[in-house]
Motif scaffolding. Structure first.
Motif, PDB file in Angstrom:
ATOM      1  N   PHE A 229      -8.688   8.942   6.719  1.00  0.00           N
ATOM      2  CA  PHE A 229      -9.700   9.960   6.433  1.00  0.00           C
ATOM      3  C   PHE A 229      -9.214  11.339   6.881  1.00  0.00           C
ATOM      4  O   PHE A 229      -9.384  12.330   6.174  1.00  0.00           O
ATOM      5  CB  PHE A 229     -11.019   9.633   7.142  1.00  0.00           C
ATOM      6  CG  PHE A 229     -11.986   8.838   6.303  1.00  0.00           C
ATOM      7  CD1 PHE A 229     -12.508   9.360   5.123  1.00  0.00           C
ATOM      8  CD2 PHE A 229     -12.380   7.568   6.696  1.00  0.00           C
ATOM      9  CE1 PHE A 229     -13.416   8.625   4.355  1.00  0.00           C
ATOM     10  CE2 PHE A 229     -13.278   6.821   5.924  1.00  0.00           C
ATOM     11  CZ  PHE A 229     -13.791   7.351   4.755  1.00  0.00           C
TER      12      PHE A 229
ATOM     13  N   MET B 240       0.835  -1.213   0.000  1.00  0.00           N
ATOM     14  CA  MET B 240       0.000   0.000   0.000  1.00  0.00           C
ATOM     15  C   MET B 240       0.866   1.259   0.000  1.00  0.00           C
ATOM     16  O   MET B 240       1.399   1.656   1.021  1.00  0.00           O
ATOM     17  CB  MET B 240      -0.891  -0.005   1.241  1.00  0.00           C
ATOM     18  CG  MET B 240      -1.648   1.278   1.395  1.00  0.00           C
ATOM     19  SD  MET B 240      -3.390   1.108   1.367  1.00  0.00           S
ATOM     20  CE  MET B 240      -3.657   0.143   2.832  1.00  0.00           C
TER      21      MET B 240
ATOM     22  N   SER C 202       0.160   0.364   7.266  1.00  0.00           N
ATOM     23  CA  SER C 202      -0.974   1.149   6.794  1.00  0.00           C
ATOM     24  C   SER C 202      -1.726   1.663   8.016  1.00  0.00           C
ATOM     25  O   SER C 202      -1.932   0.951   8.984  1.00  0.00           O
ATOM     26  CB  SER C 202      -1.871   0.316   5.899  1.00  0.00           C
ATOM     27  OG  SER C 202      -2.461  -0.721   6.613  1.00  0.00           O
ATOM     28  N   PRO C 203      -2.117   2.928   7.946  1.00  0.00           N
ATOM     29  CA  PRO C 203      -2.767   3.560   9.093  1.00  0.00           C
ATOM     30  C   PRO C 203      -4.172   3.017   9.309  1.00  0.00           C
ATOM     31  O   PRO C 203      -4.676   2.245   8.500  1.00  0.00           O
ATOM     32  CB  PRO C 203      -2.816   5.014   8.683  1.00  0.00           C
ATOM     33  CG  PRO C 203      -2.852   4.984   7.196  1.00  0.00           C
ATOM     34  CD  PRO C 203      -2.021   3.819   6.806  1.00  0.00           C
ATOM     35  N   SER C 204      -4.800   3.440  10.379  1.00  0.00           N
ATOM     36  CA  SER C 204      -6.206   3.123  10.585  1.00  0.00           C
ATOM     37  C   SER C 204      -7.040   3.898   9.575  1.00  0.00           C
ATOM     38  O   SER C 204      -6.589   4.899   9.008  1.00  0.00           O
ATOM     39  CB  SER C 204      -6.612   3.508  12.005  1.00  0.00           C
ATOM     40  OG  SER C 204      -6.627   4.905  12.134  1.00  0.00           O
ATOM     41  N   LEU C 205      -8.253   3.445   9.334  1.00  0.00           N
ATOM     42  CA  LEU C 205      -9.146   4.119   8.398  1.00  0.00           C
ATOM     43  C   LEU C 205      -9.412   5.542   8.857  1.00  0.00           C
ATOM     44  O   LEU C 205      -9.466   6.475   8.064  1.00  0.00           O
ATOM     45  CB  LEU C 205     -10.456   3.339   8.284  1.00  0.00           C
ATOM     46  CG  LEU C 205     -11.509   3.924   7.341  1.00  0.00           C
ATOM     47  CD1 LEU C 205     -10.950   4.123   5.949  1.00  0.00           C
ATOM     48  CD2 LEU C 205     -12.737   3.038   7.317  1.00  0.00           C
TER      49      LEU C 205
ATOM     50  N   MET D 128     -18.055   7.002  13.063  1.00  0.00           N
ATOM     51  CA  MET D 128     -17.858   6.509  11.689  1.00  0.00           C
ATOM     52  C   MET D 128     -18.870   5.411  11.366  1.00  0.00           C
ATOM     53  O   MET D 128     -18.741   4.275  11.794  1.00  0.00           O
ATOM     54  CB  MET D 128     -16.442   5.954  11.554  1.00  0.00           C
ATOM     55  CG  MET D 128     -16.237   5.238  10.226  1.00  0.00           C
ATOM     56  SD  MET D 128     -14.966   5.930   9.237  1.00  0.00           S
ATOM     57  CE  MET D 128     -13.542   5.621  10.249  1.00  0.00           C
TER      58      MET D 128
ATOM     59  N   ALA E  83     -10.707  -1.852   5.058  1.00  0.00           N
ATOM     60  CA  ALA E  83     -11.688  -0.980   4.409  1.00  0.00           C
ATOM     61  C   ALA E  83     -11.596  -1.092   2.894  1.00  0.00           C
ATOM     62  O   ALA E  83     -12.617  -1.183   2.200  1.00  0.00           O
ATOM     63  CB  ALA E  83     -11.473   0.461   4.852  1.00  0.00           C
TER      64      ALA E  83
ATOM     65  N   PHE F  46     -17.737   3.710   3.862  1.00  0.00           N
ATOM     66  CA  PHE F  46     -17.525   4.215   5.224  1.00  0.00           C
ATOM     67  C   PHE F  46     -17.711   5.725   5.234  1.00  0.00           C
ATOM     68  O   PHE F  46     -17.080   6.442   4.455  1.00  0.00           O
ATOM     69  CB  PHE F  46     -16.130   3.842   5.715  1.00  0.00           C
ATOM     70  CG  PHE F  46     -15.917   2.360   5.813  1.00  0.00           C
ATOM     71  CD1 PHE F  46     -16.266   1.664   6.961  1.00  0.00           C
ATOM     72  CD2 PHE F  46     -15.401   1.655   4.741  1.00  0.00           C
ATOM     73  CE1 PHE F  46     -16.089   0.283   7.040  1.00  0.00           C
ATOM     74  CE2 PHE F  46     -15.219   0.271   4.814  1.00  0.00           C
ATOM     75  CZ  PHE F  46     -15.569  -0.410   5.962  1.00  0.00           C
TER      76      PHE F  46
ATOM     77  N   SER G  13     -13.499   1.142  14.070  1.00  0.00           N
ATOM     78  CA  SER G  13     -13.285   1.333  12.639  1.00  0.00           C
ATOM     79  C   SER G  13     -12.156   0.409  12.203  1.00  0.00           C
ATOM     80  O   SER G  13     -11.157   0.264  12.889  1.00  0.00           O
ATOM     81  CB  SER G  13     -12.954   2.785  12.347  1.00  0.00           C
ATOM     82  OG  SER G  13     -11.760   3.166  12.950  1.00  0.00           O
ATOM     83  N   PRO G  14     -12.327  -0.216  11.065  1.00  0.00           N
ATOM     84  CA  PRO G  14     -11.341  -1.196  10.599  1.00  0.00           C
ATOM     85  C   PRO G  14     -10.039  -0.526  10.190  1.00  0.00           C
ATOM     86  O   PRO G  14      -9.949   0.698  10.114  1.00  0.00           O
ATOM     87  CB  PRO G  14     -12.027  -1.807   9.388  1.00  0.00           C
ATOM     88  CG  PRO G  14     -12.942  -0.751   8.886  1.00  0.00           C
ATOM     89  CD  PRO G  14     -13.398  -0.015  10.094  1.00  0.00           C
ATOM     90  N   SER G  15      -9.053  -1.338   9.883  1.00  0.00           N
ATOM     91  CA  SER G  15      -7.817  -0.801   9.320  1.00  0.00           C
ATOM     92  C   SER G  15      -8.101  -0.342   7.897  1.00  0.00           C
ATOM     93  O   SER G  15      -9.082  -0.753   7.277  1.00  0.00           O
ATOM     94  CB  SER G  15      -6.737  -1.876   9.319  1.00  0.00           C
ATOM     95  OG  SER G  15      -7.056  -2.883   8.390  1.00  0.00           O
ATOM     96  N   LEU G  16      -7.252   0.514   7.375  1.00  0.00           N
ATOM     97  CA  LEU G  16      -7.426   1.006   6.007  1.00  0.00           C
ATOM     98  C   LEU G  16      -7.401  -0.153   5.029  1.00  0.00           C
ATOM     99  O   LEU G  16      -8.174  -0.203   4.068  1.00  0.00           O
ATOM    100  CB  LEU G  16      -6.322   2.010   5.686  1.00  0.00           C
ATOM    101  CG  LEU G  16      -6.350   2.620   4.281  1.00  0.00           C
ATOM    102  CD1 LEU G  16      -7.682   3.292   3.995  1.00  0.00           C
ATOM    103  CD2 LEU G  16      -5.213   3.616   4.126  1.00  0.00           C
TER     104      LEU G  16
END
Lengths: 79, 79
Positions: free
Chosen positions: A47, A1, A40-43, B1, B46, B61, B40-43
Motif C-alpha cells: 500500500f 508475483m 512478496s512484501p507485506s500488504l 488497517m 490479501a 483492505f 495485516s496479512p501478506s500481500l
DNA sequence: ACGTAATGTCAAACAAAGCTGACATAATGT
DNA sequence: ACATTATGTCAGCTTTGTTTGACATTACGT
C-alpha cells in the motif's frame, strides 16, 4: 508475483532504490529484493509503495491465482 | 488497517472462518486475527482473499497513509 | 587513475506473519 | 443433559519479511 516498481521508479524522475526505500520506510536492499520478486512484501508495504506512485495495489503488483482456488463471487448464476 | 473480510464472509452465504481459511489456504485462527486487525496479512494472502470474493485488494483492505509520506504522482504541478 | 553513486548480493540477526494444539464460551439441535 | 459448531484466545513454534553490515561491479565525473 511480478510488479512494476522498477518501471515506476524510472518514470518518477529516475528515483533511486535508496530514495524509494527512504520514502516508504524500507532499506534499499528490501526494495531491490521486491523489484526482483525474491519475495512478496507485506500488504502494508504494498500500500505504501502503490500510494507513493498514485496507483492501486493491483496496478503495481500483478498476482495470478496459483491453483484451483475458485471464486465465490462468480457463483450467483453458475452453469 | 481495517478490512471487510467478516462482512464479505457473511454475504457469501455465511461462510465460516474455517471454510474461508480452507479456501485461501490459511487456518481459522489466522482468519480470525486478520478480521480483528491483529496484524495485516501478506500481500499474497490479501490477493487470495480479495480474489475469492471477486473484489480488488483495496476494496477489501482499507489502508490510510499513516504519517508524512507524500505522493510522487500528484507532484506534476505542485504549489 | 581516482572517487563517488547506484545496484547486486550475501550472512546474520530480528520482527512479524502464520501454524499447531489446546482450552473456553455461546448458540444450536437432539 | 449432551454433542456439535462457530468463534475467541493463548503459548510455543516455524517461516518469511526486513534490517544491518559488508563487499563487489558498473557507470559517471574529475
Amino acid at each position: 508475483m511480478s510488479n512494476e516498481v522498477r518501471l515506476l521508479r524510472f518514470l518518477a524522475q529516475d528515483m533511486t532504490q535508496a530514495e524509494l526505500g527512504k520514502r516508504v520506510g524500507l532499506t534499499r536492499q528490501t526494495i531491490a529484493a521486491i523489484e526482483q520478486g525474491r519475495y512478496s512484501p507485506s500488504l502494508d508495504v504494498a500500500f505504501r509503495i502503490a500510494h507513493l506512485f498514485g496507483k492501486r495495489v493491483d496496478e503495481v503488483f500483478h498476482w495470478q491465482p496459483g491453483g484451483a482456488e475458485g471464486n465465490v463471487a462468480a457463483n450467483s448464476d453458475a452453469g
